[in-house]
Structure formats: structure tokens, C-alpha cells
Scaffold this motif. Sequence first.
Motif, PDB file in Angstrom:
ATOM      1  N   TRP A 163      21.949 -31.743 -16.820  1.00 32.67           N
ATOM      2  CA  TRP A 163      20.512 -31.269 -15.710  1.00 32.67           C
ATOM      3  C   TRP A 163      21.545 -31.108 -14.625  1.00 32.67           C
ATOM      4  O   TRP A 163      20.614 -30.146 -13.276  1.00 32.67           O
ATOM      5  CB  TRP A 163      20.326 -33.329 -14.366  1.00 32.67           C
ATOM      6  CG  TRP A 163      18.914 -33.676 -16.471  1.00 32.67           C
ATOM      7  CD1 TRP A 163      19.265 -33.208 -17.162  1.00 32.67           C
ATOM      8  CD2 TRP A 163      19.349 -34.988 -15.885  1.00 32.67           C
ATOM      9  NE1 TRP A 163      18.458 -33.803 -18.159  1.00 32.67           N
ATOM     10  CE2 TRP A 163      17.853 -35.456 -17.678  1.00 32.67           C
ATOM     11  CE3 TRP A 163      19.622 -36.245 -15.432  1.00 32.67           C
ATOM     12  CZ2 TRP A 163      18.120 -36.488 -17.893  1.00 32.67           C
ATOM     13  CZ3 TRP A 163      19.224 -37.442 -15.421  1.00 32.67           C
ATOM     14  CH2 TRP A 163      18.383 -37.239 -17.097  1.00 32.67           C
ATOM     15  N   GLY A 164      22.735 -31.099 -14.330  1.00 34.08           N
ATOM     16  CA  GLY A 164      23.206 -30.325 -13.878  1.00 34.08           C
ATOM     17  C   GLY A 164      23.667 -30.677 -12.143  1.00 34.08           C
ATOM     18  O   GLY A 164      22.857 -31.925 -11.710  1.00 34.08           O
ATOM     19  N   GLN A 165      25.207 -31.684 -11.702  1.00 33.06           N
ATOM     20  CA  GLN A 165      25.623 -32.159 -11.194  1.00 33.06           C
ATOM     21  C   GLN A 165      24.789 -32.986  -9.803  1.00 33.06           C
ATOM     22  O   GLN A 165      24.667 -33.193  -9.147  1.00 33.06           O
ATOM     23  CB  GLN A 165      27.600 -32.691 -11.283  1.00 33.06           C
ATOM     24  CG  GLN A 165      27.912 -33.860  -9.583  1.00 33.06           C
ATOM     25  CD  GLN A 165      28.743 -34.005 -10.474  1.00 33.06           C
ATOM     26  OE1 GLN A 165      29.457 -33.492 -11.103  1.00 33.06           O
ATOM     27  NE2 GLN A 165      29.599 -34.090  -9.113  1.00 33.06           N
ATOM     28  N   ASP A 166      24.667 -31.315  -9.048  1.00 28.58           N
ATOM     29  CA  ASP A 166      24.504 -31.021  -7.440  1.00 28.58           C
ATOM     30  C   ASP A 166      22.610 -30.844  -7.405  1.00 28.58           C
ATOM     31  O   ASP A 166      22.264 -30.084  -6.563  1.00 28.58           O
ATOM     32  CB  ASP A 166      25.028 -30.204  -7.018  1.00 28.58           C
ATOM     33  CG  ASP A 166      26.873 -30.929  -6.835  1.00 28.58           C
ATOM     34  OD1 ASP A 166      26.845 -31.661  -6.187  1.00 28.58           O
ATOM     35  OD2 ASP A 166      27.549 -30.104  -7.147  1.00 28.58           O
ATOM     36  N   LEU A 323      29.917 -24.103  -6.914  1.00 32.40           N
ATOM     37  CA  LEU A 323      28.552 -22.803  -7.263  1.00 32.40           C
ATOM     38  C   LEU A 323      28.388 -21.800  -6.398  1.00 32.40           C
ATOM     39  O   LEU A 323      29.720 -21.958  -5.329  1.00 32.40           O
ATOM     40  CB  LEU A 323      26.987 -24.163  -6.658  1.00 32.40           C
ATOM     41  CG  LEU A 323      27.641 -24.934  -7.372  1.00 32.40           C
ATOM     42  CD1 LEU A 323      26.707 -26.192  -6.081  1.00 32.40           C
ATOM     43  CD2 LEU A 323      27.558 -25.337  -8.962  1.00 32.40           C
ATOM     44  N   PRO A 324      27.908 -21.029  -6.850  1.00 32.90           N
ATOM     45  CA  PRO A 324      28.139 -19.537  -6.441  1.00 32.90           C
ATOM     46  C   PRO A 324      27.268 -19.837  -5.145  1.00 32.90           C
ATOM     47  O   PRO A 324      25.862 -20.247  -4.595  1.00 32.90           O
ATOM     48  CB  PRO A 324      27.169 -18.718  -6.897  1.00 32.90           C
ATOM     49  CG  PRO A 324      25.923 -19.600  -8.338  1.00 32.90           C
ATOM     50  CD  PRO A 324      27.291 -21.018  -7.689  1.00 32.90           C
ATOM     51  N   ARG A 374      21.875 -23.950   0.410  1.00 42.74           N
ATOM     52  CA  ARG A 374      21.327 -24.684   1.268  1.00 42.74           C
ATOM     53  C   ARG A 374      19.764 -25.087   0.304  1.00 42.74           C
ATOM     54  O   ARG A 374      19.658 -26.191   0.288  1.00 42.74           O
ATOM     55  CB  ARG A 374      21.019 -24.430   2.091  1.00 42.74           C
ATOM     56  CG  ARG A 374      19.931 -25.695   3.379  1.00 42.74           C
ATOM     57  CD  ARG A 374      20.761 -27.161   3.743  1.00 42.74           C
ATOM     58  NE  ARG A 374      20.243 -27.787   4.430  1.00 42.74           N
ATOM     59  CZ  ARG A 374      19.760 -28.784   3.751  1.00 42.74           C
ATOM     60  NH1 ARG A 374      19.569 -29.510   2.578  1.00 42.74           N
ATOM     61  NH2 ARG A 374      18.564 -29.557   4.529  1.00 42.74           N
ATOM     62  N   ALA A 375      19.422 -24.019  -0.169  1.00 40.13           N
ATOM     63  CA  ALA A 375      17.836 -24.901  -0.571  1.00 40.13           C
ATOM     64  C   ALA A 375      18.070 -25.050  -2.100  1.00 40.13           C
ATOM     65  O   ALA A 375      16.552 -25.236  -2.847  1.00 40.13           O
ATOM     66  CB  ALA A 375      16.851 -23.188  -0.427  1.00 40.13           C
ATOM     67  N   SER A 376      19.339 -24.468  -2.863  1.00 39.66           N
ATOM     68  CA  SER A 376      19.265 -25.075  -4.226  1.00 39.66           C
ATOM     69  C   SER A 376      20.389 -26.012  -4.000  1.00 39.66           C
ATOM     70  O   SER A 376      19.794 -27.058  -5.931  1.00 39.66           O
ATOM     71  CB  SER A 376      20.364 -23.951  -4.925  1.00 39.66           C
ATOM     72  OG  SER A 376      19.430 -22.424  -4.847  1.00 39.66           O
TER      73      SER A 376
END
Length: 537
Positions: A163-166, A323-324, A374-376
Motif C-alpha cells: 500500500w505504501g508506507q507514507d 521518495l521522489p 506534500r500533496a502525495s
Amino acid sequence: MTTTDVVVVGSGAAGLTAALVAAAEGLQVIVVEKAPVIGGTSVVSGGSIWAPANRYHTDQPDSLDSALTYLREITMGQVDEKLLTTFLDSVNPMLDTVVEHTGISFEANLDHPDYQPSLPGAMAGGRTIQGDLFDSTLLGDFKDKLRSPHSGVPITRLEVDAWGQDTLDRWDWALIADRVSRGIVGMGAALVGALLHGCLKLGVRVHVSSPARELFLGPNGNISGIDVDLDGQRTRIDVRRGVVLASGGFEWDQELVTQFLGKPMDSPASPPANTGDGLRMAMGVGAALGNMSEAWWTPTIHAKGDTYDGAPLFRPTSSLRALPGGIMVNRRGRRFVNEAMNYNDLCKALSTFDPQEYRYANQPCWLIFDQRFRASYSVATCTPDTPTPSWMPTADTIAELAEKVGIDADGLVDQVARYNEYSARGVDPEFHRGESPYDTYRGDAKVSPHRNLRPLEDGPYYAVEIHLGALGTKGGPVTDATGNVLRALGGPIGGLYACGNVAASAFGTGYPGAGATLAAGMTFGYLSARALAGSGA
């Protein structure tokens, strides 16, 4: 006064494994826990176990020989090889015993690389195994005594990866809510819950709010008992076989941190009960000490007002840095490390000392990111859909942001321009971010063409301070390959064993892979119990 065969001090995975195995060997066991809840640092972990050549990993060939080659490299020749070979020979038998008495179902994480995947003997996946969920209602009256993790979210480590940690917006919150309603726990809490359940079924007596105070030596120089505030009453417990120290590290005791670590570690990510109790008791009976300047290092962030057990909560940044759309810089505005590097080794760059300026070169430092980032992604307690908090400085331009937080503005503007130029091409010639399998594992799989690299785009821009933290210290009494504590003046202290973060780590300065902390603690807890039972290693 009371008498038992074995007292285990501490109720994390290492201590509960020792208690489980000792009880399975027919010994009477008492576990004493300082905190009012059970589980220690293990509960707030991912619950992973690093187990080379495990039976759950069938997709790629692995061997204990290749794992030993890797351990020799990552420990840099600073560890007694007998400890390494004993760990490798025992970690899988330990797991078999744990499964037999708890019913835990393990699964190999085929995508999680070792922490230094380019070293000889490393594997690109499969050595880290993870357990399933646990129904805490099985604990009966002990359900409410199981420590709550930082997040309290009942998921598996494999689900976090998927799911993605962040990226909390991608999580299945309906499924999570259903699990919460049924008392299901995950990751470290699930591992501890299953071990505790196994211990209770075998008749282990577990006492919370019962700090151990002092060890006693008999006329023969062996451990004869231990002084404990047992359920609020000072009690001497005599032991027929011995004591296992499994009480965690000393990262929350500032005096010990200053005396031993020698680095500006100010943000431990563990429960605040870890104040060196076991270390002091071992010193009191003449134990040799080792590895005292080392910890399981991790870069952390702190959201103002975020607390755990009444102390500030410092959250690890395992994936966030990779993260990018973000970079880490020091006060000069310069990058100084591959941001996606494993957390333990990245912190070695955080503790670099500049003898010219006579200060730590990369402390303080900040993660700088753009509006798209910030929005991701979620940053500590701040999710993309919540207002920007006061602890997250923001500005319309890079230069203004630098001025706000005390970074050299010219340096940061230049650094962002250079980073943007080459990250647009998907390369990092300075620090090689994104080239390692570990880097890409921690990146965002939904971002292309590169999981780790993207130029910082439109503002506003944001900064969060990154601290030098620790999951726990890993120095303490030196043990032999059975977990028996050694004397400072030579020879073993009969009846005294140590495992987990209270003991000098078998991995020295190294951190082989995800779950190495729990793997070593549980394995030497297993060996300690077998030695006390007379079953040998």
C-alpha cells in the motif's frame, strides 16, 4: 521471598522467546516487566525477523555460507566469528521452536533486500520474514496489558509494502477498521502477542509494573537471585537456574547516552522505559561490557505535540527520505548522503564531525520537499489533506525557506538547481541515489520513470528537521555464544544470560537487514533458555 527456576527481565520478543523456550523445556519461569504493559521495543517494530536460508524462502537459492560472508563484511571484522556462526546455525531452529509453541505463520518478503545489497553474500530478497496478524482476545485478561504500537493500525508488513508506507490514502481503511473492532493486531504487536500467548499456555508467570532492581551472587560467585518490585512489593526471587536479562537498551537515559554513545543522539524511537536497568544490574555484578558506543541508528522526525507514553514521539523515516521530490541538506544547504540509504548507515553520515568548525557537520539537517511531495505523502502526523502544521516551515521560494530555518540560502538554491538538473535525467552522480535495490524498494512504485528521483518542482516548499535517533542501543554485557554473560575479569558469570538490546550485539556496528534486531535477540534468548535447561546450544 519466592523461588523459581528462571527469571526473565523484560517482555519484548527476546525475553518472551527465552521464557517460552525455558518453559517448553520444563522449567518454572517468571517474567518481570518494568512497564505497565508488555512488549517493550518489539511492539513498536515491524515484527520482521532476518533469517538467512529460512524455509519460507524458496524462490532464490540462499545458504548459511553466503550469509556468513555477508556478516563478515557488514560487521567489518569487529565481532567474534563464533557469535556469527552460532546465530546462523540457530536462527532457524529458534523459529521452528517458536512456531511449534505459538502457531505463528511466517512468510518471506521476497522484495526486501539486505541493507547493504552490494556487499558479497548479500541477497536481494527473502531473508527477511514476517508474521501474520494476531487475535489479541486470545490473551484473555492480558489483552489490555499488550503494549499499543505507535500507530495502533493492525496491518502486516507485507501490506505496508503493497500500500505504501507514507501513502495513507492508498490503504484499505475499511479492512483496518474491521480488524480493530475484532481486537486484531499486526506487525510487532502480533509477534509479541503470539509469543505471550504461547508463554501463558506453558504456565509462564508474567508480572507488569514490576521493575527489577539488583542481582545477587551466591557463595560460588554464580547468580542466586534477583530483587524485584513484584506487583508493588519489594521481593527477592531466588533462582535455581538463573536470570535472563532482556530489558532493552539505555537510549532514554541521558546520562548513559552522554557517557557511552559519544554522538548527539537526542531522539530515541523506542518506548521511554528503556533507561538501562539491565545494564546497571550487569555492571553491579562485574560484567564485561562491549559495543557501548553503538545503537540501531535511525533518522527521525518529531511532530510538535506528538507523544508516546508521556514522552515525545520520534518517528523513523525509513521510506520518507527515499521518495521522489525531496532532498536532505545540512545547514550549508548541501546534500551529504544518499537519502534512500538504509537508516542505520545513513546515520553514520549524520554523526560526521567537522574538526575545522568543531561541530557536527550534518547536524542539524532538514528534509526539503516541494508541493507535489506534500500533496502525495504523509509526513509524521501530517497527511496530504490536513493543514500544514507549525512544525513544518513553508515558503514560496527555496531561498525564503532557507532563511526561515537557518540554512545558507545561496547554498540551498545552488544545490536544488544542480539536483534538479541531473534528477531530471534519472541519475544521481553525487550519491548514487536510486541505484541500489534497497533504494528502489523504499521508493514510490507508482512514480515513473524513477521511484526515487524527481526534480523539486513548483512551490510552496517545505522543511522538516531530521534528527539523529535510535531504535535502541546495542551495547551492554558481553556474552559467549550461549548468551552467558562474561565477567570483566574473565570467565562466565554462572546463571546470568543476556539477549536483545541489553546485551552487546552479535552484529557489532553492522545492521544486516530488516528484522536483524529481533532475530538476534530472539535467537540468543532461545540459546540462553536452552543453556539454562541444560540442553546446550
